[in-house]
Design an enzyme around this catalytic site. Structure first.
Site, mmCIF file in Angstrom:
data_model
loop_
_atom_site.group_PDB
_atom_site.id
_atom_site.type_symbol
_atom_site.label_atom_id
_atom_site.label_comp_id
_atom_site.label_asym_id
_atom_site.label_seq_id
_atom_site.Cartn_x
_atom_site.Cartn_y
_atom_site.Cartn_z
ATOM 1 N N SER A 53 20.722 -32.540 -26.880
ATOM 2 C CA SER A 53 20.000 -33.786 -26.616
ATOM 3 C C SER A 53 19.041 -34.104 -27.764
ATOM 4 C CB SER A 53 19.228 -33.702 -25.288
ATOM 5 O OG SER A 53 18.474 -32.502 -25.225
ATOM 6 N N LYS A 67 24.926 -22.008 -25.093
ATOM 7 C CA LYS A 67 25.462 -22.773 -23.944
ATOM 8 C C LYS A 67 26.629 -23.611 -24.449
ATOM 9 C CE LYS A 67 23.052 -26.358 -21.917
ATOM 10 N NZ LYS A 67 23.901 -27.536 -22.173
ATOM 11 N N GLU A 125 29.688 -26.531 -23.047
ATOM 12 C CA GLU A 125 30.062 -27.463 -21.979
ATOM 13 C C GLU A 125 31.546 -27.320 -21.643
ATOM 14 O OE1 GLU A 125 29.010 -31.478 -22.983
ATOM 15 O OE2 GLU A 125 26.886 -30.994 -23.232
ATOM 16 N N GLU A 168 24.991 -30.500 -14.077
ATOM 17 C CA GLU A 168 24.319 -31.762 -14.398
ATOM 18 C C GLU A 168 24.911 -32.905 -13.575
ATOM 19 O OE1 GLU A 168 23.904 -32.531 -18.595
ATOM 20 O OE2 GLU A 168 23.173 -34.568 -18.256
HETATM 21 O O1 KIV Z 1 21.190 -30.980 -24.266
HETATM 22 C C1 KIV Z 1 20.511 -30.912 -23.228
HETATM 23 O O2 KIV Z 1 19.324 -31.256 -23.193
HETATM 24 C C2 KIV Z 1 21.151 -30.398 -22.018
HETATM 25 C C3 KIV Z 1 20.402 -30.537 -20.727
HETATM 26 C C4 KIV Z 1 20.446 -31.928 -20.267
HETATM 27 C C5 KIV Z 1 20.893 -29.589 -19.702
HETATM 28 O O3 KIV Z 1 22.251 -29.918 -22.084
#
Ligand code: KIV
Length: 272
Positions: free
Chosen positions: A53, A121, A123, A190
């Site tokens: 993000s 992390k 996706e 999410e």
């Molecule tokens: O990139 C991010 O901020 C995220 C959150 C919204 C979980 O993946």
């Protein structure tokens, strides 16, 4: 339920599983730089997510797709220098893990080696199972991310709630089980219905951290710029604003501007 909280000097992936088993909710926020990470860490937040993000809130892109692996490593290494207690999770950016497990492993290793982060992390579910397994095999802790996965925005076409229909909800539940089975230490859900998120959290022993996924999960995550009210135009239903930094900052900056123009700043005490 009131729970006697264990004091953790450092949060590890093990602490998070322990917190879930004790019924202690997990707090997670994004941060992208040293100063913000230091504040978030000192405020006692368990997990800092160096989210892709950053592509939106730092770089001003419309989506998370443009951010690069090098840029994520830059943000992550700045965050790492600001923390003492929080666990730091870093997003593998779009294009750094989708093509094959070897590329995924190379990207994860670069993040761990060059930034000093504690975990990554990714996706997705079954589509990226082999990549996740390859990263885990190298000893790198992985957090999963299901539901609305913003890197797939052009497939979804909209940022609306996911898994409202039976078929998508079933796939999400299977993917969540699979992520736990192969060894992910936690999972972000999410923008999915609260009932589904609760069901998933109750079916797993690893923690489920929600964003727009209701209160039946094991913890919550928000983008820090959103919860601090930096942008008045972003108003999703799941967002709670804990400050109005946009107003506070605008007023402070206007005051400074006025003080410079009127020659009020600097005064006699503010110079050498
Ligand atoms: O990139 C991010 O901020 C995220 C959150 C919204 C979980 O993946």
């Amino acid at each position: 339920m009131s729970v006697a909280k264990k004091q953790y000097k450092r949060i590890t992936v093990k602490s998070l599983v322990e917190m879930k088993s004790h019924g202690e909710k997990i707090s997670m926020l994004t941060a992208y730089d040293f100063s913000m990470a230091r504040i978030v860490d000192q405020a006692g937040i368990d997990v800092i997510l160096v989210g892709d993000s950053a592509s939106n809130v730092i770089a001003g892109h419309e989506t998370t797709l443009p951010i690069t692996l090098d840029q994520m490593i830059y943000h992550a290494s700045s965050v790492i220098r600001g923390i003492h207690r929080s666990l730091v999770v870093v997003d593998l950016p779009f294009g750094s893990y989708q093509s094959d497990p070897k590329e995924a492993l190379r990207s994860a290793i670069r993040i761990m080696k060059e930034s000093g982060a504690h975990s990554v992390k990714l996706e997705g579910g079954s589509e990226i199972k082999e990549s996740i397994k390859r990263i885990l095999k190298a000893g790198i802790p992985v957090m999963g991310h299901l539901g609305l996965t913003p890197q797939s925005i052009y497939k979804f076409g909209t940022y609306t709630v996911r898994a409202k229909e039976e078929e998508e909800a079933e796939k999400l539940k299977e993917d969540a089980k699979m992520l736990e089975r192969i060894g992910c230490f936690a999972l972000v859900l999410e923008k999915v219905p609260a009932k589904l998120a609760k069901e998933v959290a109750e079916s797993l022993t690893i923690p489920v951290i929600g964003i727009g996924a209701g209160n039946g999960v094991d913890g919550q995550v928000l983008v820090i710029h959103d919860m601090l009210g930096m942008d008045h135009e972003f108003n999703p239903r799941f967002l709670r604003r804990y400050a109005d930094l946009n107003t506070i900052m605008t007023s402070a900056i206007k005051q400074y501007n006025d003080d410079v123009k009127s020659r009020d700043f600097p005064n006699d005490e503010e110079q050498y």
